[in-house]
Motif scaffolding. Structure first.
Motif, PDB file in Angstrom:
ATOM      1  N   SER A  74      51.074  13.174  25.000  1.00 38.91           N
ATOM      2  CA  SER A  74      52.460  13.487  24.660  1.00 38.91           C
ATOM      3  C   SER A  74      53.089  14.456  25.659  1.00 38.91           C
ATOM      4  O   SER A  74      54.307  14.644  25.654  1.00 38.91           O
ATOM      5  CB  SER A  74      52.533  14.101  23.250  1.00 38.91           C
ATOM      6  N   THR A 108      58.105  16.222  25.243  1.00 37.84           N
ATOM      7  CA  THR A 108      58.335  16.629  23.860  1.00 37.84           C
ATOM      8  C   THR A 108      59.525  17.568  23.760  1.00 37.84           C
ATOM      9  O   THR A 108      59.623  18.540  24.512  1.00 37.84           O
ATOM     10  CB  THR A 108      57.084  17.334  23.297  1.00 37.84           C
ATOM     11  N   ARG A 142      59.001  12.741  22.127  1.00 38.62           N
ATOM     12  CA  ARG A 142      58.452  13.191  20.853  1.00 38.62           C
ATOM     13  C   ARG A 142      59.339  14.349  20.384  1.00 38.62           C
ATOM     14  O   ARG A 142      59.655  15.238  21.175  1.00 38.62           O
ATOM     15  CB  ARG A 142      57.009  13.653  21.054  1.00 38.62           C
ATOM     16  N   VAL A 196      50.954  18.377  20.082  1.00 42.17           N
ATOM     17  CA  VAL A 196      51.343  17.840  21.383  1.00 42.17           C
ATOM     18  C   VAL A 196      50.063  17.553  22.178  1.00 42.17           C
ATOM     19  O   VAL A 196      49.666  18.344  23.044  1.00 42.17           O
ATOM     20  CB  VAL A 196      52.261  18.823  22.148  1.00 42.17           C
TER      21      VAL A 196
END
Length: 377
Positions: free
Chosen positions: A186, A192, A225, A182
């Motif tokens: 991100s 995420t 993500r 991560v």
């Protein structure tokens, strides 16, 4: 013998204790609930020596706690583990033992720990021989979260100001692992999603198809993500591979590729966790990450992620009615409904709707996920 049920908790101790032994062997989630008690005791009595008798697996995570001595028990070793514990503790005496586990195995372990005050649950809750190996009890309480039941031990000792804090220092290697998965770009919105699909109890696990549908929605519709996480067991490996095959969106499968500290660091850097009643739900709570918990086999009011009850999918009431013909209020507090198919009461659309609501709330909060946590539903 001192008994909290007949005397005020503060009367159990005439002065600040110099040594306290905590007994909680397992499981990962329950040991996470013990940490605020440890922090509370450390704040109240910074000079006290704390020793925690804990399971071997759980110690791999809890050993991150500073200023605590850990004595590990290999629960798979049976009687040999009990004999090893007795040898290790030979000649040692504690002022206080906190016996916090309702299991015969734990009560046998308590029997070889020497302590003046041996504090356990009140008689109504002191099952699995606990009442035989304790001489003091916490105040009777009913229908409370597991974490709150542990805080009752501090109150029984006269510590009336609980500290809801975990604050486990993360090792640099764990932080590096999480940063690779991560990176900073991100962490920006939409963020995420980590999916930890498996509990150690198979009947608590949701469907592969459900996880795949939610993961695809998170990636394609919300632009998140998505990372799969979990342990190295065959069930987790097979489940992760099946989710990958069923999901028509890019996801990263890290199941079986990390240590517990690395998983904790990954959860800390992520926006939200999707999981059933499992250890990672409570690990995420420790690092301030909200949890969308999936609950039908167990009651989230008793064992759900402590700061994320508002984000949980609570189908326990439906399960109670469907399988037992009762409401949750009519069932014993520790009742579980671990029946084949019980988790199928949770429809994927219900989970994607909750994820949408979370993503919208995170957007309004400017990505500050800690603003979405609360200690009550």
């Amino acid at each position: 013998m001192p008994t909290a049920g007949t005397r005020a908790g503060a009367a159990l101790l005439e002065r600040a204790p110099e040594s306290i032994c905590l007994l909680r062997l397992s499981a990962i989630g329950d040991t996470c609930h013990v940490v605020p008690l440890v922090r509370t005791l450390q704040a109240a009595w910074p000079q006290a020596r704390l020793t925690w008798v804990i399971g071997k697996l759980e110690s791999r995570l809890m050993s991150l706690l500073p200023n605590v001595e850990f004595i590990t028990v290999d629960k798979r070793a049976g009687w040999r583990a009990l004999l090893a514990l007795r040898r290790e503790l030979r000649g040692r005496d504690f002022e206080v033992l906190l016996h916090m586990q309702l299991a015969v195995r734990a009560s046998l372990a308590a029997s070889v720990i020497r302590a003046h005050v041996r504090l356990g649950f009140d008689r109504a809750r002191a099952r699995e021989l606990q009442w035989l190996v304790t001489n003091a009890q916490v105040a009777p309480r009913e229908r409370e979260h597991v974490l709150d039941s542990f805080m009752g031990f501090a109150a029984a000792l006269g510590v009336e100001e609980p500290l809801l804090s975990w604050d486990l220092p993360l090792p640099p290697a764990a932080i590096d692992y999480a940063t690779q998965l991560v990176p900073e770009d991100s962490r920006a919105l939409p963020g995420t999603l980590v999916v930890s699909p498996c509990s150690s109890h198979a009947c608590r696990n949701w469907t592969v198809e459900g996880y795949a549908q939610v993961a695809e929605h998170a990636a394609r519709t919300l632009g998140m993500r998505v990372i799969l996480a979990g342990g190295p067991s065959e069930l987790e490996q097979v489940t992760g591979a099946a989710i990958e095959r069923a999901c028509n969106a890019p996801i990263v499968n890290q199941i079986g590729k990390d240590t517990l500290p690395q998983l904790l660091a990954l959860l800390q850097r992520s926006s939200v966790l999707l999981t059933p009643d499992s250890g990672p739900a409570h690990m995420a709570t420790m690092v301030g990450t909200p949890v969308i918990g999936l609950y039908a086999a167990t009651n989230p009011a008793r064992s759900g992620p402590y700061l994320s009850r508002r984000w949980c999918i609570d189908a326990f009431g439906e399960a109670a009615q469907h399988y037992l013909g009762k409401s949750p209020e009519q069932l014993p507090w520790q009742q579980k409904i671990e029946r084949p198919g019980v988790m199928e009461l949770i429809q994927p659309e219900r989970v994607t709707a909750m994820l949408d609501a979370f993503a919208a709330a995170l957007q309004r909060a400017g990505g500050r996920k800690h603003h979405l946590l609360a200690s009550s539903p």
